[in-house]
Every structure is written in structure tokens, then in C-alpha cells.
Design an enzyme around this catalytic site. Structure first.
Site, PDB file in Angstrom:
ATOM      1  N   LEU A 387      36.647  25.713  23.774  1.00 25.55           N
ATOM      2  CA  LEU A 387      35.300  26.253  23.976  1.00 25.55           C
ATOM      3  C   LEU A 387      34.427  25.874  22.785  1.00 25.55           C
ATOM      4  O   LEU A 387      34.496  26.491  21.719  1.00 25.55           O
ATOM      5  CB  LEU A 387      35.362  27.769  24.146  1.00 25.55           C
ATOM      6  N   GLU A 388      33.620  24.850  22.960  1.00 26.74           N
ATOM      7  CA  GLU A 388      32.837  24.299  21.855  1.00 26.74           C
ATOM      8  C   GLU A 388      31.506  25.007  21.656  1.00 26.74           C
ATOM      9  O   GLU A 388      30.729  24.637  20.782  1.00 26.74           O
ATOM     10  CB  GLU A 388      32.629  22.799  22.076  1.00 26.74           C
ATOM     11  N   ASN A 389      31.248  26.027  22.469  1.00 25.43           N
ATOM     12  CA  ASN A 389      30.007  26.785  22.315  1.00 25.43           C
ATOM     13  C   ASN A 389      30.260  28.197  21.816  1.00 25.43           C
ATOM     14  O   ASN A 389      29.465  29.106  22.029  1.00 25.43           O
ATOM     15  CB  ASN A 389      29.262  26.823  23.648  1.00 25.43           C
TER      16      ASN A 389
END
Length: 562
Positions: A387-389
Site C-alpha cells: 500500500l503505497e498511499n
């Protein structure tokens, strides 16, 4: 730069050079040696000690042993020097030691009649032993031993000061000798990721140090310990030493502990593993069926699961059209074939455009239930968190623990944070990794698409070098993750990421630096980590596009690590 900071830099460099010529190992005390220091543990306040400018006091916490320790606080014009005159014999050799923590701490002796010596350490959050030796001159009957900090720096603490050697006749505190090696070391229990040990108590010991395959892994005060973060179905060699104020004993006889097999399909994950992301879409890289994934990959992360309209929930949709008519039945059969060959196939959640949010108890439950359902449908071995956010540590921890309870001990959990996510243990990603350390398989941080970042030594490093990989990995290795839970994530080719590509040679040099202490750049890790899990790449498809150059070079290297 202030004058004090300039002086500190000069002092640090000078001392470092001097220490290169100083013997700092703790020698074996002879039967006649005593500890000539008085009130060595500060149990009688500052009796027998004199501290400059009223800088010293005794405190009840932190202490290393007993009920008291010295706290000395430097000021802008005073380095908080605390000293004691100690009676010694002429023409004799003594070992000077002390345990320190806090700010810059310095230990030394003057008036030896030969060469006065000293040693020091930068600030430390835990007790650290300083030690050096000195020889008295032909007419020397007393010396001055001292501790001090540095001007304007934070307070330091000292405890258990010792001057071991022939009795100088000035009165002594009874001092310990180096303890004997522990006997009776045995394996008292195992799981798929841990080995429990027990051994006999050693007279005079105040603590014990546990070694795995020759590397220190933990220190305890009792006669048992559990070493965690191990690979399943893997044998490890363990030894234990006993410690006290005089030093560390020889290592015990070695015992072998073998972790249990996992409950999942196929063989256990190897001690050193290569992870590769498989693209469930066509973006210009070589289109692969799962069966086409190169044999060097031990963990295959299927990218990606899809968010649903239910908060926190995911599903998986095979892109049959984009993958040349690849059917769900073929895909499931390929998963089973990879597992039969000893590989683990997991579903990855997130990616650059991932929109899954787990930020409350309900979405955590939805995440766990939906991921488990996808695992059951396709036969996946676990989940990858990419999850890059951002993520919420509290509820992602809840979700993953709930998933673990459903899937059992064979569950594979990997994570692929960005560099900024792992700069500090206070970051949500790092917190989550530590929260689930007992069920976490590996964190493959993405050492690409990144700006410059801090290493564990506080220096700034730019991506694209051995130093960037090793200095940032050190933060995780020294911040609480087991070496088996740390991997290096790099793009497989220049087309696999916007920036940060390094050649396989650089990847292998970084692996060697961290596991063996060779191939390093200017950054040298504080220790080696032979249990390092391995490496990861984005992606198996881009690797294939580049002629499998990455997996052909990095794969055998990872599998050949110690």
C-alpha cells in the site's frame, strides 16, 4: 558551526585515531587479581569520587547492577569529569573497565608512569562496556582513573567501574573474575519460526549472550531464551556465553535447533529467498503465465488484488484478455505446480494505484475475510502488503492477525514499503512490521523511485549505490526486525522503475556487505547479518524482458549466502 561542535569533531577524530593503537579487549584475570577501584558501583553515593563543577550525582535508574549508578551532566565549559585515586603496584598491568550509557562517555587513566590511556563511545541508549589496559611505571604507586562526557552534550551514566590487577594495598571492592562457559545448553522447544533454549546457571554471571551461527542475537539475564524470526524447516547452531563486570566467558558447546515444518502445501521457504512480482496485466513488459516465472524466484507475488465497494475488502480478477487468453483454471493449476516445486505464491494488495484502505475495525475485518476468501479460491499461500498511499498501523495489524488466525502458521506475509516508510520505527509501516513480527515473513523495501534518505548512521545517502542499500537496510536490521525478515527490493531493469535501478553486481555486493562484511562501500554496517532473507524485484516480467539478467545473477547469489 559552534566552537563546541568543532571541538567535538576534532576530539572524536583524534580519539578514534588513538584508539586504533589501544588494546581494548578484556583479558582473563589471574587468580590474584582484584578490583582496586573503591565504590565501583556508586552504591555509597559519590564516596571516593570527585566530580568537576558539581556535575555528578548518583541515581537509582538507570543502573546496570545494584541500586545506584553515576549520572554526570556536562555544561558548555565543563566535561563532567569524575575521578578517583587508585593505589596500584609498580611494574604491573591493569585492566580498566566501566559500563556506560547516555551521552558521549570517556574512560581513562592518568599518572601511570608509562603511557596514559583512554577509550570512549558516542551516545548509547543501552549499557555498553568500555575497557582498556595500562602498565604502571617502576615507581608508580597510585593512578587517577576518570570518566567524563563532552562539553555541552547530554548527561552520561557510568556503573561498575573496575581496575583489575595486582592488589595495590589501597582497599578494594571484591571483584568478579570472568565466568566460565555455560554448561547444559539444550533446545527446550521449537516452532516453525523460533527455537527455545535453556542452560545451567554460571556462578558469578550477571547475564548471558546467545549466538546463532556465530552471530550475537540476544542478551538475557536468566538461563533461557527464545530466538525468533527463523525460517521454517531450517537448522541453526546456537551457543551461549556468560558475562559479568570482568568480561565474557568462552562460548558454550554448540547445539543444533531445527525449526518445524509449516502446515502449508509444498516444502518450507528456504533460509535465503528471492521474491518477484508477477504482473497480472500487460504494460509493455514480457507477458508471462505463472508457469513461465523463472525458477530462481522462491516467492511469487501476484500483482495485484482489486479493491471492492466494501471498505477494506479485496477481490482478485485474472486479466485473461490482457494475458493472451490465460484462463482461471490454468492459473490455479500453475499455482499448484509452483507450490509443488517448493515456491510460495501470494497475492499482493496495493501497488502505485492501489486504493484499499484499512482504517477502522470494520474494514480490518473485511480485509481479513476477503483476503482469506481469495486465498481459498485460488490457493495462494499468503498476502503481500504494498500500500503505497499509507496505512493505519493499528487496523492493519488487526487485519493481519485476524488473517493469521484463519490461515494458520503457514501463512506468508510480506511487505513492500517505500524508503520513506521505513526511516523510523514511529512510521506506520515500520510499526505494523514490528507489531506482527511473530507472523511476518519478510519486508522487501523498495530501494527505488526514492529521493535521498538517511542511513542508520544518520548520514544522507542517494539511491543507486551499495551504500544506499546497506545503510537503509541497517535501519530495519537494528530497529527490531530479524535479519530473516529483511530483503532488498530493486527493479529488474531500467524500465522496471522510474529511478533507482542498479546492476545485479551492486545488489550482490550489498548482500555480501550485510551478510559477510565484504563488498561494502563507504558505509560499514555495525555487524554482519548472515540470516538476511534475500532480495526482491519488480518484476519477473521486466526481468524476462531483459533476458533474465537479474534473476540469473541475483538468484544464485542469494541462494549461496551463508
Amino acid at each position: 558551526m559552534s566552537p563546541h561542535r568543532r571541538s567535538l569533531r576534532f576530539w572524536s577524530g583524534a580519539v578514534t585515531a588513538a584508539l586504533a593503537l589501544t588494546v581494548t579487549t578484556v583479558g582473563q584475570a589471574s587468580a590474584a587479581d582484584v578490583s582496586n577501584a573503591r565504590n565501583a558501583g556508586f552504591e555509597s553515593g559519590l564516596s571516593d569520587w570527585t566530580c568537576s563543577a558539581g556535575s555528578g550525582t548518583t541515581v537509582s535508574s538507570p543502573v546496570r547492577t545494584g541500586a545506584a549508578a553515576l549520572q554526570a551532566t556536562p555544561s558548555g565549559q565543563d566535561n563532567a569529569r569524575c575521578a578517583q585515586s587508585v593505589r596500584v603496584k609498580p611494574n604491573s598491568t591493569y585492566t580498566l573497565g566501566a559500563w556506560v550509557r547516555g551521552g558521549y562517555a570517556y574512560l581513562g587513566v592518568t599518572g601511570t608512569g608509562t603511557t596514559d590511556v583512554s577509550t570512549w563511545t558516542p551516545d548509547s541508549s543501552s549499557w555498553k562496556q568500555l575497557s582498556t589496559t595500562f602498565t604502571t611505571g617502576s615507581s608508580t604507586t597510585s593512578v587517577t582513573v576518570y570518566t567524563h562526557g563532552w562539553y555541552g552534550q547530554s548527561a552520561y551514566y557510568a556503573d561498575d567501574v573496575s581496575v583489575f590487577g595486582p592488589d595495590g594495598g589501597g582497599g578494594t571492592d571484591p571483584g568478579p573474575t570472568i565466568p566460565s562457559a555455560p554448561a547444559g545448553l539444550n533446545v527446550s522447544g521449537t516452532t516453525s519460526s523460533s527455537v527455545s533454549l535453556a542452560w545451567n546457571a554460571v556462578s558469578g554471571a550477571t547475564g548471558y549472550t546467545v549466538y546463532r551461527d556465530g552471530t550475537k542475537v540476544t542478551a538475557v539475564s536468566g538461563t533461557s531464551a527464545t530466538v525468533t524470526g527463523l525460517a521454517a524447516s531450517t537448522s541453526y547452531s546456537f551457543q551461549v556465553t556468560a558475562t559479568n563486570g570482568a568480561g565474557e566467558s568462552p562460548k558454550s558447546a554448540a547445539v543444533t535447533g531445527t525449526t518445524n515444518k509449516p502446515n502449508g502445501p509444498g516444502p518450507a521457504l528456504p533460509k535465503h529467498a528471492v521474491t518477484g512480482y508477477w504482473q497480472n496485466f500487460d504494460n509493455g513488459a514480457t507477458v508471462q503465465k505463472l508457469a513461465d516465472v523463472q525458477a530462481q524466484y522462491d516467492i511469487i507475488a501476484v500483482a495485484f488484488a482489486d479493491a471492492t465497494s466494501t471498505p477494506g475488502a479485496v477481490t482478485f480478477n485474472l486479466d485473461s484478455a490482457g494475458l493472451g487468453g490465460y484462463t482461471v483454471d490454468q492459473f490455479k493449476a500453475d499455482i499448484r505446480a509452483k507450490q509443488a516445486a517448493g515456491k510460495k505464491v501470494i497475492v499482493s494488495v496495493g501497488g502505485e494505484r492501489g486504493t484499499v484502505a484499512v482504517n477502522d475495525a470494520a474494514s480490518a475485518t473485511n480485509f481479513a475475510n476477503s483476503v482469506y476468501s481469495v486465498m481459498q479460491t485460488y490457493g495462494f499461500d499468503g498476502v503481500d502488503i504494498d500500500l503505497e498511499n499509507g496505512l493505519n498501523a493499528t487496523y492493519m495489524t488487526q487485519a493481519l492477525r485476524s488473517l493469521s488466525a484463519k490461515a494458520g502458521s503457514s501463512l506468508i506475509i510480506t511487505m513492500a514499503p517505500q524508503t520513506i516508510d521505513m526511516q523510523s520505527t514511529s512510521n506506520s509501516y515500520f510499526q505494523t512490521a514490528l507489531n506482527i513480527k511473530d507472523i511476518l515473513t519478510v519486508v522487501n523495501m523498495q530501494y527505488y523511485n526514492s529521493g535521498s534518505m538517511l542511513g542508520c548512521d544518520g548520514k544522507v545517502y542517494s539511491q543507486g549505490s551499495v551504500d544506499f542499500l546497506t545503510a537503509l537496510a541497517c535501519i530495519q536490521l537494528e530497529g527490531g526486525l530479524a535479519p530473516s525478515q529483511v530483503g532488498l527490493g530493486l527493479p529488474a531493469s531500467t524500465r522496471g522503475a522510474g529511478s533507482g535501478y542498479v546492476s545485479p553486481t551492486v545488489v550482490n555486493n550489498a548482500l555480501d556487505c550485510l551478510t559477510k562484511g565484504t563488498g561494502c562501500g563507504s558505509f560499514k554496517p555495525p555487524r554482519t547479518y548472515p540470516g538476511l532473507r534475500g532480495a526482491m524485484t519488480w518484476s519477473t516480467n521486466w526481468d524476462a524482458t531483459a533476458g533474465n539478467a537479474w534473476s540469473n545473477a541475483v538468484g544464485p547469489h542469494v541462494h549461496g549466502l551463508p
